[in-house]
Design a protein around this motif. Structure first.
Motif: not given
Length: 205
Positions: A175-191
């Motif tokens: 959506g137009s008001e989407a809050r940021a999702c930082h890719f390093d957060w994603v990579l950390d969960i993947r790890s």
């Protein structure tokens, strides 16, 4: 998609820009009003030949414009469980932010869970992971998953991840008001998933 009831109440930080509220607002509807939909009996509907309209083997994303375990649906849920029992040839995928209501909402013949039902619990930040994981892990559900969407910050699962969890799904807000999702957060969960041996699926930032 099987949206058997519609409407919800914003429960936590991930609900701020809920797509259901956004879409209903465009039509002047109040998303806080929970009601059964015309799709309620979808799994059992048949065509003129007598065959089910929903083909065997279909994965039905269940109750995505509400929460399956919302209190207002208590009077309808038993019938929903019954339809799932009748259609063991389908798979039902339920997502909830209300793990505290699951135990009281399970059917009498649930035992360790229906083989064709997956329940995923959402946790968008550390606060909700700390709150919901202890409730969710011990529930008698045969197929469990975690959804971190919208992911709003880095999450440390500690020692909670294990073979009880069939998948962790991560995604950013839309959506137009989407809050940021930082890719390093994603990579950390993947790890963390790799260490715990839990399948990981990434959708979007």
């Amino acid at each position: 998609m099987w949206n058997l009831w519609h409407g919800c109440h914003k429960k936590s930080e991930g609900c701020l820009h809920c797509y259901v509220f956004r879409r209903d607002g465009e039509f002047g509807k109040d998303s806080n009003e929970v009601h059964k939909t015309s799709s309620f009996g979808l799994p059992l509907r048949r065509d003129r030949s007598g065959a089910y309209k929903v083909s065997p083997g279909t994965l039905l994303w269940t109750c995505f414009t509400s929460d399956f375990f919302i209190a207002e649906a208590d009077h309808w849920r038993a019938e929903a469980w019954q339809m799932m029992r009748q259609r063991m040839d389908l798979r039902f995928y339920i997502v909830t932010k209300r793990p505290e209501r699951i135990a009281q909402s399970l059917p009498h013949d649930w035992a360790g869970g229906y083989e064709n039902v997956t329940v995923a619990c959402t946790m968008e930040n550390q606060r909700r992971a700390d709150e919901r994981l202890p409730l969710f892990v011990g529930l008698p559900i045969r197929h469990k998953a975690i959804i971190c969407e919208p992911l709003l910050e880095r999450i440390d699962f500690g020692d909670w991840l294990g073979d009880w969890c069939e998948q962790v799904t991560v995604g950013g807000e839309s959506g137009s008001e989407a809050r940021a999702c930082h890719f390093d957060w994603v990579l950390d969960i993947r790890s963390q998933c790799q260490v715990a041996g839990v399948p990981f699926f990434f959708k979007q930032t």
